[in-house]
Motif scaffolding. Structure first.
Motif, mmCIF file in Angstrom:
data_model
loop_
_atom_site.group_PDB
_atom_site.id
_atom_site.type_symbol
_atom_site.label_atom_id
_atom_site.label_comp_id
_atom_site.label_asym_id
_atom_site.label_seq_id
_atom_site.Cartn_x
_atom_site.Cartn_y
_atom_site.Cartn_z
ATOM 1 N N TYR A 80 0.827 -1.204 0.000
ATOM 2 C CA TYR A 80 0.000 0.000 0.000
ATOM 3 C C TYR A 80 0.865 1.259 0.000
ATOM 4 C CZ TYR A 80 -4.282 -2.668 0.898
ATOM 5 O OH TYR A 80 -5.344 -3.505 0.785
ATOM 6 N N SER A 81 1.989 1.199 0.692
ATOM 7 C CA SER A 81 2.868 2.370 0.761
ATOM 8 C C SER A 81 3.379 2.767 -0.615
ATOM 9 C CB SER A 81 4.051 2.084 1.693
ATOM 10 O OG SER A 81 3.597 1.825 3.010
ATOM 11 N N GLN A 82 3.619 1.770 -1.488
ATOM 12 C CA GLN A 82 4.057 2.050 -2.848
ATOM 13 C C GLN A 82 2.888 2.482 -3.734
ATOM 14 O OE1 GLN A 82 7.265 2.122 -3.740
ATOM 15 N NE2 GLN A 82 7.725 1.619 -1.609
ATOM 16 N N LEU A 83 1.721 1.925 -3.463
ATOM 17 C CA LEU A 83 0.548 2.247 -4.270
ATOM 18 C C LEU A 83 0.121 3.703 -4.098
ATOM 19 C CD1 LEU A 83 -1.695 1.223 -6.140
ATOM 20 C CD2 LEU A 83 -2.985 0.530 -4.098
ATOM 21 N N VAL A 84 0.356 4.276 -2.912
ATOM 22 C CA VAL A 84 -0.040 5.659 -2.641
ATOM 23 C C VAL A 84 0.606 6.621 -3.632
ATOM 24 C CG1 VAL A 84 0.126 7.554 -0.984
ATOM 25 C CG2 VAL A 84 -0.499 5.283 -0.204
ATOM 26 N N LYS A 85 1.850 6.341 -4.044
ATOM 27 C CA LYS A 85 2.595 7.249 -4.917
ATOM 28 C C LYS A 85 2.593 6.782 -6.376
ATOM 29 C CE LYS A 85 6.323 9.064 -3.154
ATOM 30 N NZ LYS A 85 7.658 9.261 -2.563
ATOM 31 N N SER A 86 1.683 5.885 -6.707
ATOM 32 C CA SER A 86 1.598 5.386 -8.079
ATOM 33 C C SER A 86 1.096 6.486 -9.015
ATOM 34 C CB SER A 86 0.667 4.174 -8.141
ATOM 35 O OG SER A 86 -0.659 4.556 -7.800
ATOM 36 N N ASN A 87 1.361 6.319 -10.304
ATOM 37 C CA ASN A 87 0.942 7.314 -11.290
ATOM 38 C C ASN A 87 -0.566 7.523 -11.285
ATOM 39 O OD1 ASN A 87 3.583 7.700 -12.157
ATOM 40 N ND2 ASN A 87 3.430 6.143 -13.761
ATOM 41 N N LYS A 88 -1.306 6.432 -11.172
ATOM 42 C CA LYS A 88 -2.759 6.522 -11.223
ATOM 43 C C LYS A 88 -3.302 7.356 -10.080
ATOM 44 C CE LYS A 88 -6.880 3.682 -11.932
ATOM 45 N NZ LYS A 88 -7.420 2.301 -12.047
ATOM 46 N N VAL A 89 -2.783 7.137 -8.883
ATOM 47 C CA VAL A 89 -3.255 7.882 -7.713
ATOM 48 C C VAL A 89 -2.851 9.351 -7.819
ATOM 49 C CG1 VAL A 89 -3.004 8.150 -5.218
ATOM 50 C CG2 VAL A 89 -3.258 5.872 -6.194
ATOM 51 N N GLU A 139 -6.950 14.272 -0.022
ATOM 52 C CA GLU A 139 -7.409 13.754 -1.315
ATOM 53 C C GLU A 139 -6.625 12.507 -1.706
ATOM 54 O OE1 GLU A 139 -9.988 13.546 -4.415
ATOM 55 O OE2 GLU A 139 -10.029 14.953 -2.707
ATOM 56 N N THR A 140 -5.346 12.480 -1.399
ATOM 57 C CA THR A 140 -4.532 11.295 -1.678
ATOM 58 C C THR A 140 -5.056 10.090 -0.917
ATOM 59 O OG1 THR A 140 -2.555 12.659 -2.056
ATOM 60 C CG2 THR A 140 -2.209 10.324 -1.606
ATOM 61 N N ALA A 141 -5.399 10.302 0.355
ATOM 62 C CA ALA A 141 -5.951 9.214 1.159
ATOM 63 C C ALA A 141 -7.277 8.726 0.577
ATOM 64 C CB ALA A 141 -6.147 9.682 2.599
ATOM 65 N N LYS A 142 -8.092 9.657 0.120
ATOM 66 C CA LYS A 142 -9.401 9.314 -0.454
ATOM 67 C C LYS A 142 -9.245 8.508 -1.742
ATOM 68 C CE LYS A 142 -13.620 11.525 -2.194
ATOM 69 N NZ LYS A 142 -14.286 12.831 -2.461
ATOM 70 N N VAL A 143 -8.390 8.993 -2.652
ATOM 71 C CA VAL A 143 -8.177 8.310 -3.924
ATOM 72 C C VAL A 143 -7.519 6.952 -3.697
ATOM 73 C CG1 VAL A 143 -6.938 8.404 -6.125
ATOM 74 C CG2 VAL A 143 -8.031 10.463 -5.214
ATOM 75 N N GLU A 147 -8.833 3.239 -4.795
ATOM 76 C CA GLU A 147 -8.041 2.364 -5.649
ATOM 77 C C GLU A 147 -7.850 0.987 -5.030
ATOM 78 O OE1 GLU A 147 -6.860 2.690 -8.740
ATOM 79 O OE2 GLU A 147 -8.018 4.547 -8.824
ATOM 80 N N VAL A 148 -7.668 0.940 -3.721
ATOM 81 C CA VAL A 148 -7.517 -0.346 -3.035
ATOM 82 C C VAL A 148 -8.777 -1.184 -3.211
ATOM 83 C CG1 VAL A 148 -7.341 -1.457 -0.768
ATOM 84 C CG2 VAL A 148 -5.834 0.440 -1.349
ATOM 85 N N GLY A 149 -9.941 -0.546 -3.102
ATOM 86 C CA GLY A 149 -11.199 -1.264 -3.287
ATOM 87 C C GLY A 149 -11.342 -1.822 -4.689
ATOM 88 N N GLU A 150 -10.879 -1.070 -5.696
ATOM 89 C CA GLU A 150 -10.996 -1.530 -7.079
ATOM 90 C C GLU A 150 -9.990 -2.630 -7.402
ATOM 91 O OE1 GLU A 150 -10.748 1.686 -9.797
ATOM 92 O OE2 GLU A 150 -12.438 2.793 -8.930
#
Length: 240
Positions: A80-89, A139-143, A147-150
């Motif tokens: 999750y820590s890496q996903l937070v800074k992903s391009n999509k997010v 907003e980052t936390a929200k997005v 994304e985790v749910g999807e």
């Protein structure tokens, strides 16, 4: 080998105490001006997330978190820590907030850390605008949660503390900076006194004479002021 006389060393610094104080004061002023004028204020805001239940069905059928949930969540923290800074997010955050900032710059402004031995993830944002920092963090936390749910089809990320706007810069601490520059000034002042003393070859004391000629001093002539002698003679004549 010449022995170091601590008393002589102390007197060497004591005689130049005014210069030492002046150098330290100059560095304190430089430090204060540097942090006040040349340092750009940066504001930091953080939001904290926790990994809880694994999915919606589990939350309906059970009221407590199982050991399996905890094990799974702890493994997902690093992912999750890496996903937070992903391009999509990052791109979605920029689009949602309508801010004009390059993706790479925003990514560099975001830092993600996991609290040791816990299931907490802290998203920290640092910018030169306190409101932007708080808005981007939230907003980052929200997005990210969406994304985790999807991606994983689970809903195990929940916001514990929302980011709040900071009133004080995170990169400016006048007290700390003043102490640091004062310490630098003290070191430079001591170095200046030592170098100045080494370069000073004038003879000032009997010990200096003995050290230079390697002979004992048999007698010394006291210094006198001719004007003082004239005054004393005039005073003696008046008494007569």
């Amino acid at each position: 080998m010449e022995e170091i006389d601590l008393k002589e060393l102390f007197l060497m610094f004591w005689k130049r105490k005014a210069e030492i104080i002046l150098i330290i004061a100059i560095f304190i002023v430089i430090g204060f001006i540097y942090t006040s004028v040349f340092t750009k204020p940066m504001y930091t805001s953080s939001t904290t997330l926790v990994l809880a239940g694994t999915n919606d069905e589990a939350s309906e059928n059970q009221t407590s978190i199982t050991t399996t949930d905890l094990t799974l969540n702890s493994k997902l923290v690093s992912t999750y820590s890496q996903l937070v800074k992903s391009n999509k997010v990052v791109r979605q955050v920029i689009s949602n907030l309508g801010i004009d900032i390059p993706e790479e710059e925003l990514r560099n402004n975001i830092s993600v850390s996991s609290v040791s031995d816990t299931e907490l993830i802290k998203i920290t944002v640092t910018t030169d605008n306190s409101k932007y920092s708080a808005d981007i963090a939230n907003e980052t936390a929200k997005v990210f949660t969406s994304e985790v749910g999807e991606i994983y089809n689970i809903n195990n990320v929940h916001v514990v503390d929302e980011a709040e706007e900071s009133e004080t810069p995170s990169n400016i601490n006048h007290k700390k900076d003043v102490i640091m520059f004062a310490a630098i000034g003290l070191v430079i002042a001591f170095a200046y006194v030592i170098v100045a003393n080494m370069l000073d070859t004038t003879v000032k004391t009997e010990e200096d004479v003995e050290r230079l000629v390697d002979l004992p001093v048999l007698a010394s002539i006291p210094m006198y002021d001719p004007s003082e002698i004239k005054k004393s003679k005039r005073g003696g004549r008046r008494k007569r």
